[in-house]
Motif scaffolding. Structure first.
Motif, short mmCIF file in Angstrom:
data_model
loop_
_atom_site.label_atom_id
_atom_site.label_comp_id
_atom_site.label_asym_id
_atom_site.label_seq_id
_atom_site.Cartn_x
_atom_site.Cartn_y
_atom_site.Cartn_z
N LEU A 156 0.98 -1.37 -0.08
CA LEU A 156 0.01 0.09 -0.05
C LEU A 156 0.76 1.06 -0.08
O LEU A 156 0.78 2.22 -0.83
CB LEU A 156 -0.98 -0.18 1.06
CG LEU A 156 -1.87 1.05 1.47
CD1 LEU A 156 -3.10 1.14 0.24
CD2 LEU A 156 -2.67 1.28 2.68
N LEU A 157 1.92 1.18 0.97
CA LEU A 157 2.83 2.31 1.04
C LEU A 157 3.44 2.44 -0.30
O LEU A 157 3.61 3.58 -1.15
CB LEU A 157 3.85 2.06 2.02
CG LEU A 157 5.09 3.09 2.05
CD1 LEU A 157 4.43 4.47 2.52
CD2 LEU A 157 5.97 2.78 3.22
N SER A 160 1.24 3.65 -3.26
CA SER A 160 0.78 5.23 -3.00
C SER A 160 2.12 6.29 -3.18
O SER A 160 1.97 7.28 -3.97
CB SER A 160 0.41 5.42 -1.65
OG SER A 160 -0.82 4.75 -1.38
N SER A 163 3.31 5.81 -7.05
CA SER A 163 2.45 6.41 -8.14
C SER A 163 3.32 7.86 -8.19
O SER A 163 2.91 8.72 -9.06
CB SER A 163 1.03 6.62 -7.50
OG SER A 163 0.96 7.43 -6.31
N GLU A 250 0.65 1.48 -10.44
CA GLU A 250 1.24 1.43 -9.00
C GLU A 250 0.31 1.10 -8.07
O GLU A 250 0.24 0.23 -6.85
CB GLU A 250 2.16 2.38 -8.57
CG GLU A 250 3.38 2.34 -9.61
CD GLU A 250 3.46 3.28 -10.91
OE1 GLU A 250 4.38 3.27 -11.54
OE2 GLU A 250 2.23 3.52 -11.25
N ARG A 251 -0.61 2.16 -7.77
CA ARG A 251 -1.91 1.96 -6.76
C ARG A 251 -2.81 0.67 -6.81
O ARG A 251 -2.99 0.18 -5.99
CB ARG A 251 -2.85 3.38 -6.90
CG ARG A 251 -2.11 4.55 -6.32
CD ARG A 251 -3.18 5.48 -6.63
NE ARG A 251 -2.43 6.95 -6.22
CZ ARG A 251 -2.43 7.16 -4.82
NH1 ARG A 251 -3.10 6.50 -4.16
NH2 ARG A 251 -1.96 8.49 -4.76
N GLY A 254 -0.76 -1.96 -5.53
CA GLY A 254 -0.78 -1.94 -4.08
C GLY A 254 -1.84 -2.45 -3.46
O GLY A 254 -1.82 -3.06 -2.23
N TYR A 255 -3.10 -2.14 -4.05
CA TYR A 255 -4.23 -2.54 -3.48
C TYR A 255 -4.36 -3.97 -3.46
O TYR A 255 -5.02 -4.76 -2.37
CB TYR A 255 -5.31 -1.85 -4.17
CG TYR A 255 -5.59 -0.41 -3.74
CD1 TYR A 255 -5.82 0.15 -2.50
CD2 TYR A 255 -5.82 0.43 -4.58
CE1 TYR A 255 -5.91 1.42 -1.91
CE2 TYR A 255 -6.13 1.91 -4.30
CZ TYR A 255 -5.91 2.32 -2.96
OH TYR A 255 -5.89 3.57 -2.72
#
Length: 405
Positions: A156-157, A160, A163, A250-251, A254-255
């Motif tokens: 997640l980091l 975020s 991105s 990227e996001r 991450g999710y």
């Protein structure tokens, strides 16, 4: 001595345990941190997928080798200063990684990060078990929960910050490690308060570089280490290669890996103990590994269907979360040696698998096609199950101890 009800609750821990737990979360962010930015790194640094997956290979290879010296270092520096040295090294190399200008420089710096992680990881488990007030089994669950949270928050980091720039996650970890350093410095005693904990160990004796190799003479520990080496081929194939076939930004990546990590964390804490009581430790491990192997094979069949890959990655978190807690618990009881020595010997073997798998997965995709890495990863996991079953006699005492407990 009579204890108050709830005294041995998993949540009733000294400040030192919570400080180590928080630092563990941050340390294990490094494992999943680069997942969402692997395609971006490949694009920005003009690297192939097999070159980018070397970020996992160098990290795990250095960790594997360094695991052999962690006991020697911690027995001389003490638990607190070994942990803090690991944290400083991680912060330094993650910051340097964010400043790197090419893929090969970044690969070498990830190796340095792996050295810091080895010092921290090998010591953190035995430290949490030693300082905990709630018993070995619950301390391990707490440790695995910290790992799960770190692995889940890391993507997640990474997604975020990634991105904004692929360099962002590296600098983010460096800052968080600075916070972890301060927590360990002020919240963890320099010496173990032996009288304050029912799990307190005797004063740590100095260990030699040969102790992890001597520990491998115990068949149970050797069997578990080789099994972990084999199933880590599947584990790191999923981590290192799956991002390249999902075709998400990227996001989005991450999710997906956030969902994977959350399932890993929840099952490691709440589901693994129930499976152990219901099926026994070894049967439960074999079941979880078999389901994980089938998940990888499904990913190989439907590699081109993004929705299947996403669901499979998230679902794999549940199987891996259960297995991680089960096998870590088993390792602590596998051989009559210091917990830190058992952990070092086991981790040396399992991270060798984690070092080979990422690069191997990328190369298989280049040599054949994108389906093959998942088939091979699933095959290695199935071999680990067969290996455990073939050597079940060496693990009999572990099931008997679990049943008695």
């Amino acid at each position: 001595m009579n204890q108050q009800p709830g005294n041995n609750s998993i949540w009733n821990q000294p400040k030192a345990v919570w400080a180590i737990g928080f630092a563990s979360i941050i340390a294990f962010m490094g494992l999943g941190l680069v997942d969402p930015i692997l395609p971006a790194i490949a694009e920005k640094l003009d690297a192939s997928p097999s070159q980018v997956t070397l970020l996992f290979t160098s990290y795990n290879l250095v960790m594997a080798i360094a695991m052999l010296i962690t006991g020697t270092i911690s027995s001389r520096l003490g638990i607190k200063w070994t942990l803090m040295c690991g944290v400083v090294i991680i912060a330094l190399f993650s910051a340097l990684g964010g400043s790197s200008g090419g893929i090969w420089e970044l690969v070498w710096l990830r190796g340095g990060w792996g050295l810091g992680n080895a010092l921290f990881v090998a010591t953190a488990l035995s430290a949490i078990v030693s300082f905990s007030r709630s018993g070995v089994a619950k301390a391990i669950i707490l440790y695995e929960a910290a790992i799960g949270l770190g692995i889940s928050v890391g993507p997640l980091l990474g997604g975020s910050l990634g991105s904004i720039s692929w360099r962002g996650p590296f600098f983010g970890v460096a800052c968080l490690m600075g916070l972890a350093f301060l927590l360990l410095l002020f919240m963890m005693p320099a010496r173990h308060p032996a009288a304050a904990s029912p799990n307190a160990a005797a004063p740590v004796k100095r260990t030699s570089l040969l102790d992890p190799f001597r520990a491998m003479k115990y068949p149970a520990l050797l069997v578990l280490g080789i099994a972990a080496l084999l199933y880590n081929f599947g584990f790191f194939t999923l981590l290192a290669y799956a991002p390249f076939v999902m075709h998400l930004n990227e996001r989005g990546l991450g999710y997906v890996f956030l969902g994977w990590g959350l399932l890993l964390a929840v099952t490691s804490v709440f589901m693994a103990p129930k499976l152990e009581r219901k099926l026994g430790t070894i049967k439960a491990m074999c079941l979880m590994l078999t389901l994980f192997a089938l998940t990888l094979i499904a990913m190989g069949i439907w590699t081109s269907t993004r929705e299947v890959i996403i669901v499979a990655v998230i679902l794999a978190g549940a199987f891996l979360g259960n297995n991680n807690t089960l096998i870590t618990t088993v390792v602590m009881h596998a051989a009559p040696v210091e917990r830190s020595t058992a952990s070092a010997a086991y981790s040396f073997l399992r991270f060798l698998g984690g070092a080979a798998a990422p690069f191997f997965a990328g190369k298989l995709a280049e040599w054949f096609n994108s389906h093959v890495p998942f088939y091979v990863g699933g095959g290695f996991v199935l071999v680990s199950v067969l290996f455990i079953l073939a050597n079940r006699r060496h693990l009999k005492h572990i099931d008997e101890a679990g049943a008695a407990h």
